[in-house]
Design a protein around this motif. Structure first.
Motif, mmCIF file in Angstrom:
data_model
loop_
_atom_site.group_PDB
_atom_site.id
_atom_site.type_symbol
_atom_site.label_atom_id
_atom_site.label_comp_id
_atom_site.label_asym_id
_atom_site.label_seq_id
_atom_site.Cartn_x
_atom_site.Cartn_y
_atom_site.Cartn_z
ATOM 1 N N ARG A 75 0.836 -1.212 0.000
ATOM 2 C CA ARG A 75 0.000 0.000 0.000
ATOM 3 C C ARG A 75 0.870 1.260 0.000
ATOM 4 N N ARG A 76 1.988 1.213 0.719
ATOM 5 C CA ARG A 76 2.896 2.366 0.699
ATOM 6 C C ARG A 76 3.472 2.577 -0.692
ATOM 7 N N ILE A 77 3.907 1.480 -1.310
ATOM 8 C CA ILE A 77 4.466 1.585 -2.660
ATOM 9 C C ILE A 77 3.405 2.107 -3.632
ATOM 10 N N GLU A 78 2.159 1.635 -3.465
ATOM 11 C CA GLU A 78 1.064 2.103 -4.327
ATOM 12 C C GLU A 78 0.841 3.605 -4.143
ATOM 13 N N GLY A 79 0.919 4.072 -2.882
ATOM 14 C CA GLY A 79 0.759 5.497 -2.630
ATOM 15 C C GLY A 79 1.869 6.326 -3.262
ATOM 16 N N VAL A 80 3.103 5.821 -3.174
ATOM 17 C CA VAL A 80 4.226 6.523 -3.795
ATOM 18 C C VAL A 80 4.067 6.550 -5.315
ATOM 19 N N GLU A 81 3.667 5.403 -5.891
ATOM 20 C CA GLU A 81 3.457 5.348 -7.339
ATOM 21 C C GLU A 81 2.354 6.311 -7.772
ATOM 22 N N GLN A 82 1.288 6.380 -6.960
ATOM 23 C CA GLN A 82 0.185 7.282 -7.298
ATOM 24 C C GLN A 82 0.651 8.733 -7.266
ATOM 25 N N ALA A 83 1.445 9.072 -6.233
ATOM 26 C CA ALA A 83 1.950 10.439 -6.137
ATOM 27 C C ALA A 83 2.886 10.755 -7.300
ATOM 28 N N LEU A 84 3.724 9.786 -7.680
ATOM 29 C CA LEU A 84 4.614 9.998 -8.822
ATOM 30 C C LEU A 84 3.828 10.154 -10.119
ATOM 31 N N ASP A 85 2.791 9.329 -10.296
ATOM 32 C CA ASP A 85 1.960 9.446 -11.495
ATOM 33 C C ASP A 85 1.309 10.822 -11.564
ATOM 34 N N GLY A 86 0.858 11.315 -10.390
ATOM 35 C CA GLY A 86 0.263 12.644 -10.358
ATOM 36 C C GLY A 86 1.254 13.716 -10.778
ATOM 37 N N LEU A 87 2.496 13.603 -10.315
ATOM 38 C CA LEU A 87 3.518 14.582 -10.692
ATOM 39 C C LEU A 87 3.876 14.461 -12.174
ATOM 40 N N ARG A 88 3.902 13.222 -12.669
ATOM 41 C CA ARG A 88 4.193 13.043 -14.096
ATOM 42 C C ARG A 88 3.109 13.681 -14.962
#
Length: 833
Positions: free
Chosen positions: A619-632
């Motif tokens: 879930r932490r990794i998913e949250g980080v990926e989601q935040a990165l996708d948002g920045l991308r």
């Protein structure tokens, strides 16, 4: 005195310093107590040999020791800046910032309480004037930082509690020195009743002036160190000047607190230095300061202890009663803080709860040391203070210091044992046995490989294997016989271990230069928060800390305000660039932790706990990926450049490692290796510099990706991008509340929000809008909207939205579809504005 004699004596004192540490460990006593006792023994021995008629052979040595030019300025200007600077440099300032209120209150209020309780008690029972009695109170009010730190390490106190008390013991030196200077002036002018208000009025000036001097001195020093960053010895040499010049300028030129100047200078260097200096240089700088502080701390104690026999030469029987008064009053003053002020701060949620055993340990562990003795020595050196006052100040301060060192210091371990603070909890005790059993099983497997590789004698291997097997069997039985650890506690212990492994991995990435120094400081702060949250709140604490690390902080909000309202975008660009780096580095580290769960945690805590930790980590990794996708999505070109630079840093580290390997194998010489390393250093500097982020250009690209705006021409799109205002929201934050008047329409750029209308719930994601219905119906909003993930929203005010609505068929269709989904008749919407 001859310089050769002084050098010989100082060199001989280092023998005592070297012997003190193993002696303290052997006798199980605080190091400060041992070093002080050795100093007292040296001074007492010199006095004895000088006065005895047994022999005159040692008289020259005794005279040299007793005639050492020890003055108060030696302590205050030579040793104290080094001690204060190094202690501050070693503190976790980012975590201490969370507790600045209790630290500041304790550091200042505790000194004032001790000063006035001791002062008024002495004035009541002795012939000392109130000013002289308050001077004694100020001198004895400061605790010794090194003693306090060693106490908490010995009792394994909670980290947050330890930070608060360590911060208090560091800053109360400044408060005590400032108060002592104020009351010494009253004594010099023979003021019978000093004004408390005037003493308090001078204190803010001393603090603010010292802070300003320390900050300016640190900024100038860091600038110089950055110029010399390629020359490690030059950088370390420049750092030596910082505490001394800060202290001297604050004390002599500004009339402020030198201790505060040194503390602020060290804080500034610690927060800024890692981002401006190479990691190896920064690490070596801290190690050098650790050694300097060890020597300074030992010398300040041993030289101060040499003064004790001299300062007690004129002690009288009546003074013993006054020393008892000082002791009782000082302990009572500390009890007021621990049993009055700290519980009040806890009720106000400004300080962690301090359990009774810890309060007793803190109260009994308030050792005084060299600062108290040096302030007393400064009084005895004054030519304007009456001789009787100088005598009593010296005797009372020295007698009280001796009590704390020889009575409290030597019995502290007994008190800790009586309180049960030296024992493992039942949970830790059960875990202790299980860890031994698992570790021994791993050792047995590795040992079998080693013995095969070395082709050892079978009889020897068999005999040793039998002994090891017996120990392993005993450890397994012991672990099985211990109290079973509940799953909830196993999860807590597993999360603490997982967060600790994350911290270790970050340090390894920092050392191999995969993660820059500035980013590593921030990530280590987040890892510390995970450890602390897990330790005190288990799964909920871990989740809260991980959510905070992904959320948007107050500095980002301030930067957004400056960007939206003042059109000043540099802070927002810097914070956004830092966020990119943090998320990329976090993703790199988190993915490696699954192996740690399977390799370590599963073997100690079992399959169920390991599976739960895997799920939480996912879930932490998913949250980080989601935040990165948002920045991308927000900054596509910039995200690509940041990822390219990250790959370059990794490649540079691998290339550097290959060159090191070639030199170790003798395939290249030091000259070639040095040239290759310099080339890598230059390329690394370019790779670590963050690219410029053009927020205006990036917002245009973001707006262009919205399906709602796809039909617009470039001119309209550019004008819309300028009018849209960015807002960042954290999970759980309310964006719209029910029955509130809606004056903005929101477009979701990244993340997700949840809308609740009349008991029905919708989730809106990237590209969708909300807030338009209440505005078009001319009624208070019936919807309540909150973020369910870290989200970036674009806001458009009412007038601009209505103008946009008239022009855009896509937005008109989106409004109609939203109204139909929510059962709102189209004729109730004011589509024409």
């Amino acid at each position: 005195m001859d310089i050769i004699v002084i050098t010989t004596i100082i060199a001989s004192l280092f023998l005592l310093i070297g012997a003190a540490e193993p002696l303290a460990k052997h006798l199980r006593l605080p190091y400060a107590v041992i070093i002080a006792v050795l100093g007292i023994m040296v001074a007492a021995g010199a006095t004895f040999f000088l006065r005895t008629e047994l022999t005159d052979a040692l008289n020259p040595v005794a005279v040299a020791i007793l005639a050492l030019p020890i003055r108060s300025n030696v302590f205050l200007y030579v040793f104290l800046p080094t001690l204060v600077f190094q202690v501050t440099l070693g503190l976790n300032l980012r975590r201490m910032a969370d507790d600045w209120v209790p630290i500041l209150v304790l550091a200042v209020v505790a000194v004032f309480v001790a000063t006035f309780v001791v002062g008024y008690s002495l004035a009541y029972v002795s012939s000392l004037s109130l000013a002289a009695a308050l001077l004694v109170g100020a001198i004895v009010s400061t605790t010794d930082p090194s003693a306090v730190v060693s106490i908490f390490r010995s009792i394994s106190a909670p980290r947050r509690l330890a930070r608060i008390i360590e911060g208090e013991s560091l800053l109360n030196d400044a408060a005590a020195i400032a108060l002592a200077a104020v009351f010494m002036q009253y004594v010099r002018t023979n003021s019978p009743d000093p004004s408390v208000q005037s003493a308090l009025a001078q204190f803010p000036v001393l603090l603010i002036g010292g802070a300003v001097v320390g900050w300016i001195a640190a900024r100038i020093t860091i600038w110089i160190m950055a110029l010399f960053s390629r020359y490690e010895l030059a950088v370390i040499s420049v750092s030596i000047t910082l505490p001394y010049l800060s202290y001297i300028i604050a004390e002599q030129s500004v009339g402020a607190s030198g201790v505060i100047a040194v503390v602020v200078a060290a804080m500034t260097l610690q927060l800024t230095g890692p981002g401006r200096l190479p990691p190896g240089t920064w690490q070596n700088l801290r190690e050098v300061w650790g050694l300097l502080a060890h020597w300074a701390g030992a010398l300040i104690f041993i030289l101060a202890a040499l003064l004790i026999p001299r300062m007690l030469e004129t002690v009288q029987w009546s003074d013993l009663g006054l020393i008892v008064v000082v002791v009782v009053a000082a302990i009572f003053a500390r009890a007021i803080i621990l049993y009055g002020l700290l519980p009040l701060l806890t009720r106000l949620r400004l300080s962690p709860k301090v359990e009774r055993p810890y309060r007793v340990a803190i109260m009994w562990g308030g050792l005084r040391g060299a600062v108290t003795l040096s302030l007393a020595l400064a009084v005895t050196e004054s030519l304007t203070i009456p001789p009787e006052i100088k005598r009593q100040v010296a005797v009372l301060a020295t007698g009280f210091t001796l009590f704390t060192l020889l009575v409290q210091g030597t019995t502290l371990r007994l008190v800790i044992g009586w309180l049960g603070l030296d024992k493992l909890s039942p949970l830790d005790n059960a875990l202790y046995s299980q860890v031994i059993a698992v570790a021994l099983q791993t050792v047995r497997e590795d040992l079998a490989k080693v013995t095969d590789n070395y082709d050892l004698t079978k009889e020897t291997v068999r005999a040793e294997a039998k002994k090891f097997g017996e120990r392993l069997e005993s450890a397994v039985k012991s672990a099985d016989g211990k109290t079973e650890i509940p799953d909830r506690d196993r999860i807590t212990l597993g999360l603490v271990a997982l967060a600790s492994a994350e911290r270790d991995s970050l340090l390894a990435r920092f050392r191999d230069r995969t993660i820059s120094a500035g980013l590593s400081e921030r990530l280590l702060l987040d890892a510390d928060a995970l450890i602390e949250g897990s330790r005190f709140a288990g799964r909920d604490g871990y989740k809260a800390a991980s959510n905070r690390s992904l959320g948007f902080g107050r500095w980002l909000r301030l930067a957004v305000f400056m960007h939206n309202r003042l059109r000043f975008s540099r802070p927002l660009a810097h914070i956004t660039a830092t966020r990119f780096g943090l998320l990329l580095s976090q993703r790199l580290v988190l993915r490696d932790l699954h192996g740690f769960i399977d390799g370590r945690i599963r073997r100690i805590h079992g399959r169920r706990v390991a599976e739960l930790l895997h799920a939480m980590l996912d879930r932490r990794i998913e949250g980080v990926e989601q935040a990165l996708d948002g920045l991308r999505l927000q900054y596509p070109g910039y995200a690509e450049e940041m990822e390219r630079r990250f790959i370059r840093r990794v490649a540079l580290r691998l290339e550097e490692r290959e060159y090191d390997s070639l030199m170790e194998d003798g395939l290249i010489g030091e000259e070639v290796h040095s040239a290759l390393t310099l080339d890598i250093g230059a390329r690394r500097d370019r790779a670590e510099a963050s690219p410029l982020l053009d927020l205006a250009m990036q917002k245009k690209e973001l707006v262009r990706q919205f399906p709602l705006f796809s039909e617009m021409d470039d001119a309209v799109l550019n004008r819309l991008a300028r009018n849209l205002v960015t807002r960042y929201v954290n999970p759980g934050e309310w964006i719209l509340r029910r029955d509130s008047a809606s004056r903005n329409v929101y477009f979701v750029a990244s993340g997700a929000v949840e809308m609740d209308v009349a008991g029905q719930t919708w989730r809106l994601g990237r590209g969708e809008m909300f807030g338009q219905m209440g505005m078009l119906m001319r009624k208070p909003s019936r919807a309540a909207v909150r973020a369910i993930a870290p989200s970036t929203l674009l806001m458009l005010d009412e007038a601009r939205f209505l103008r946009l609505l008239k022009r855009s068929k896509a937005i008109q269709e989106a409004v109609r579809a939203s109204a139909k989904r929510r059962g709102i008749p189209i004729d109730q919407l004011s589509m024409e504005g």
